[in-house]
Design an enzyme around this catalytic site. Structure first.
Site, short mmCIF file in Angstrom:
data_model
loop_
_atom_site.label_atom_id
_atom_site.label_comp_id
_atom_site.label_asym_id
_atom_site.label_seq_id
_atom_site.Cartn_x
_atom_site.Cartn_y
_atom_site.Cartn_z
N CYS A 2 1.12 9.73 -1.23
CA CYS A 2 1.68 11.15 -1.04
C CYS A 2 2.67 12.03 -1.87
CB CYS A 2 2.38 11.85 0.58
SG CYS A 2 0.87 11.67 2.16
N ARG A 27 -0.07 9.86 -6.78
CA ARG A 27 0.19 9.60 -5.30
C ARG A 27 -0.63 9.15 -4.73
NH1 ARG A 27 5.81 7.91 -4.78
NH2 ARG A 27 5.32 7.69 -2.76
N TRP A 73 -2.12 11.23 0.71
CA TRP A 73 -3.39 10.16 0.49
C TRP A 73 -3.08 9.74 2.07
CZ3 TRP A 73 -2.83 5.14 2.53
CH2 TRP A 73 -3.25 4.24 2.21
N ASN A 99 5.55 13.02 3.27
CA ASN A 99 4.84 11.58 2.42
C ASN A 99 5.45 10.50 3.66
OD1 ASN A 99 6.12 9.79 0.38
ND2 ASN A 99 4.47 8.89 1.11
N GLY A 100 4.67 10.37 4.06
CA GLY A 100 5.78 8.53 5.07
C GLY A 100 4.36 8.74 6.61
N GLU A 484 -5.95 -11.38 -11.36
CA GLU A 484 -5.34 -10.52 -11.35
C GLU A 484 -6.84 -9.55 -12.10
OE1 GLU A 484 -3.34 -7.68 -11.28
OE2 GLU A 484 -3.43 -6.53 -12.64
N LYS A 488 -8.87 -6.33 -10.50
CA LYS A 488 -8.48 -4.64 -12.12
C LYS A 488 -9.99 -4.13 -11.88
CE LYS A 488 -5.45 -3.28 -12.78
NZ LYS A 488 -3.60 -4.34 -12.57
N GLU A 491 -11.10 -2.85 -8.33
CA GLU A 491 -10.50 -1.39 -8.70
C GLU A 491 -10.48 0.09 -9.09
OE1 GLU A 491 -5.49 -1.67 -8.05
OE2 GLU A 491 -5.61 -2.42 -9.95
N HIS A 507 -15.86 -25.36 -4.42
CA HIS A 507 -16.33 -25.54 -3.04
C HIS A 507 -16.96 -24.25 -1.76
CE1 HIS A 507 -13.50 -29.66 -3.33
NE2 HIS A 507 -12.96 -28.73 -3.88
O1 M6R Z 1 4.99 -0.88 -7.48
P1 M6R Z 1 4.23 -2.37 -6.71
O2 M6R Z 1 4.22 -2.76 -8.06
O3 M6R Z 1 4.79 -2.69 -5.49
O4 M6R Z 1 2.92 -1.70 -6.09
C1 M6R Z 1 1.91 -3.23 -6.02
C2 M6R Z 1 0.49 -2.95 -5.75
O5 M6R Z 1 0.17 -1.63 -4.75
C3 M6R Z 1 0.05 -2.24 -7.13
O6 M6R Z 1 0.18 -3.79 -8.08
C4 M6R Z 1 -1.60 -2.55 -6.79
O7 M6R Z 1 -1.95 -3.68 -6.35
C5 M6R Z 1 -2.02 -1.74 -7.81
N1 M6R Z 1 -3.07 -0.94 -8.17
C6 M6R Z 1 -3.06 -2.63 -9.10
O8 M6R Z 1 -3.36 -2.06 -10.24
#
Ligand code: M6R
Length: 611
Positions: A2, A27, A73, A99-100, A484, A488, A491, A507
């Site tokens: 948020c 956010r 969010w 926010n929270g 990673e 990527k 998402e 495995h």
């Molecule tokens: O701000 P941070 O690095 O602590 O965030 C951690 C994860 O939320 C962040 O890396 C998330 O996985 C990304 N969307 C990955 O691209």
């Protein structure tokens, strides 16, 4: 998650608030709302993006000099018009954004239910707002006092901004666990989840700390703790320009941020790495060098992409420094009962510096006497401030939800850390140290070379865009890059993807392999090369489609793979900083081809400030 914005001063509040919300949409972006205070409260809110709200309120009365805005969010209550913030209290006099998460909202709601309160949303925010109003009326106190009393009963995390129609130019704000920045202008104040909404107006900001409450008027900023004691605001000067948070001619922030990497990595190394002199200057490490040299172990805590950076750091630090490293998901670490002793070193890695799980994990470790070392991108963020020492990644604002330049910045910092500690500890030969310094120095130029071939990876990506699943495999230093790469793709393109150590594939995951499954191998020339060639054969024998990221000059893999993408040669410790770039481009181009809003993919938020 948020985003919150506020303004009070002589200017029109609405344009400042709505522009600020657009900058904070990273956010959360499932609903939007604004509350404006002129002669009475005007609230406009709606499910959907900021631009959708903007379109629907054209022609409405938006005149006000005080206003707040929210981009959501969802946590409690689905994204909808009624659950969008701001919420209005039962009397109609107070408006609040939040926010929270208010964890004990059910209990507070029950108390209000018993008093006959009714609610028009499913949110914890509306409960807290009416709880505050109830205290104000019962205790016959002002809003500030009511907020203070209410927050002492609240468990959870919050930043709240409140407007009271009886106090037309005042915003009451409070924070615990979620970020709040107040911009100090001439006869005006700005509030935001970060500094982006106020960049063109002021560079003077105050970072509000947990359990602080702010009374904000055009020409007055009063900070207090929950015990009603005044605190002198600590004004910091921002080192950020508006251009840094704009797209600068690129179609998407993600693409801009991928292409910025030669300069962001260079910025990260600049002033620290001097390859010719053979030195690495990192005051955060130097100040704690005896702790690092004598550490019995290092614990790394992080989430998501930052966790992948931690995993790679484990391999590198153990290799170069001979210090055992444990890599922990912050969300698990904070809730189990980990053994953390006085003097243990915890390295917290976070782009935003606000990730709730990471923040709480290090707070717990700090209580046990651990030394917290932050590897953070956002200057002045909560994790940076709670750390005992640290190193910024200096990647600049990362707006796209997918972490790209922040990741390579984290790797640059972590490799420098490892090299510096190894050198001080005497666990690295002079020759290897010097060689790695030069290798690291050459990374920005090599990334530049890779980016020049972006069209090649685009062509490869488009061939596989309709896949429903994908496997990403790597060994050794490239295993975290496989994880990673899979994250990527998931998402940004919504394709189900799994990252695995290449040898572990047999495995279980090998059962998925058929002629439709793309398998991405990160197979650069390193000590595992022969082994990964065998793994590629295993996939080919089962008719899987092999896409391989390989080192220029590799003459073996091109004959086996369906598609290859070349990267410049590099030491195996440095190569992951290069092999991750094609992974970023691949997910970007596949996501675009599938029509995904890559900067704001569904269900995600850039800064995860809820647990
Ligand atoms: O701000 P941070 O690095 O602590 O965030 C951690 C994860 O939320 C962040 O890396 C998330 O996985 C990304 N969307 C990955 O691209």
């Amino acid at each position: 998650m948020c985003g919150i914005v506020g303004y009070t001063g002589p200017k029109e509040a609405y344009p400042i608030v709505i522009t600020g919300l657009k900058r904070l949409e990273y956010r959360g972006y499932d609903s939007t709302g604004v509350a404006l205070l002129n002669s009475g409260l005007k609230v406009y809110k709606k499910k959907g993006r900021v631009s959708e709200l903007e379109e629907t309120i054209v022609g409405k009365d938006l005149h006000a000099h005080t206003g707040i805005g929210h981009t959501r969010w969802a946590t409690h209550g689905e994204p909808s018009d009624r659950n969008a913030h701001p919420h209005i209290s039962v009397s109609g006099k107070l408006a609040m954004i939040h926010n929270g998460i208010i964890e004990n909202y059910a209990q507070l709601k029950k108390e209000l239910d018993n008093k006959g309160y009714t609610f028009s949303s499913d949110t914890d925010t509306e409960v807290l707002l009416n709880f505050i109003e109830d205290i104000k009326e019962n205790n016959q106190c002002d809003l500030e006092e009511a907020v203070r009393v209410a927050l002492k009963r609240v468990t959870g995390a919050y930043v709240i901004l409140l407007l009271d129609s009886d106090n037309p130019d005042t915003i009451i704000a409070a924070r615990k666990g979620s970020p709040l920045v107040i911009g100090v202008g001439k006869g005006e104040h700005f509030l935001g989840s970060d500094a982006s909404p106020m960049l063109e107006y002021t560079k003077e900001v105050v970072y509000v700390n947990d359990y602080e409450l702010a009374i904000v008027r055009p020409d007055e900023l009063i900070l207090k703790n929950l015990g009603n004691e005044k605190i002198t605001p600590f004004v910091t000067r921002l080192d950020m320009e508006l251009a840094e948070i704009e797209k600068g001619g690129y179609d998407h922030f993600m693409l801009k941020e991928i292409f910025e990497q030669p300069s962001t990595i260079h910025d990260c190394l600049r002033g620290r790495l001097d390859a010719n002199a053979g030195t690495i200057t990192m005051s955060g490490i130097q100040n704690n060098i005896e702790h690092f040299k004598n550490a019995r172990r290092i614990i790394m805590v992080a989430c998501g992409t930052s966790w992948h950076a931690a995993l790679l750091a484990e391999y590198i630090i153990e290799e170069l420094c001979r210090i055992p490293v444990e890599v922990e998901y912050a969300s698990e670490f904070r809730y189990r009962n980990p053994i953390v002793n006085k003097g243990d070193i915890i390295v917290a890695i976070s782009q935003s510096g606000e990730t709730a799980d990471t923040l709480v994990a290090i707070e717990r470790a700090k209580e046990n006497g651990a030394i917290i070392f932050g590897v953070v991108n956002v200057v002045g963020s909560s994790i940076a401030r709670i750390s005992d020492g640290g190193a910024y990644t200096h990647a600049g604002p990362e707006i796209g939800v997918a972490s790209t330049k922040a990741f390579t910045g984290q790797l640059a910092v972590l490799i420098m850390m490892a090299l510096k500690i190894a050198k001080e500890k005497g666990t690295i030969s002079d020759e290897r140290y010097t060689n790695l310094l030069h290798e690291l120095d050459a990374v920005p130029e090599k990334v530049n070379t890779i980016l020049k071939s972006a069209e090649d990876i685009k062509k490869i990506g488009l061939k596989y865009k309709d896949a429903s699943d994908a496997l990403f495999l790597g060994r050794g230093y490239n295993f975290p890059i496989a994880l990673e790469g899979a994250l990527k793709l998931k998402e940004i393109s919504y394709i189900h993807a799994e990252g695995y150590p290449a040898a572990e594939m047999k495995h279980g995951p090998i059962a998925l392999v058929d002629e439709k499954l793309p398998v991405v191998f990160i197979a650069t020339k390193d000590s595992y090369h022969e082994k990964i060639v065998s793994n590629i054969q295993e996939i080919k024998a089962r008719k899987g489609k092999v896409i391989a990221v390989i080192t220029e000059g590799d003459e073996v893999i091109p004959g086996m793979a369906d598609d290859v993408f070349y990267i410049p040669g590099a030491d195996e410790i440095i190569a992951p900083m290069l092999s991750t770039i094609p992974m970023q481009l691949l997910s970007y181009y596949v996501g675009i081809a599938k029509g995904v809003d890559v900067d704001k993919p569904r269900n995600l938020a850039k800064s995860v400030t809820v647990e």
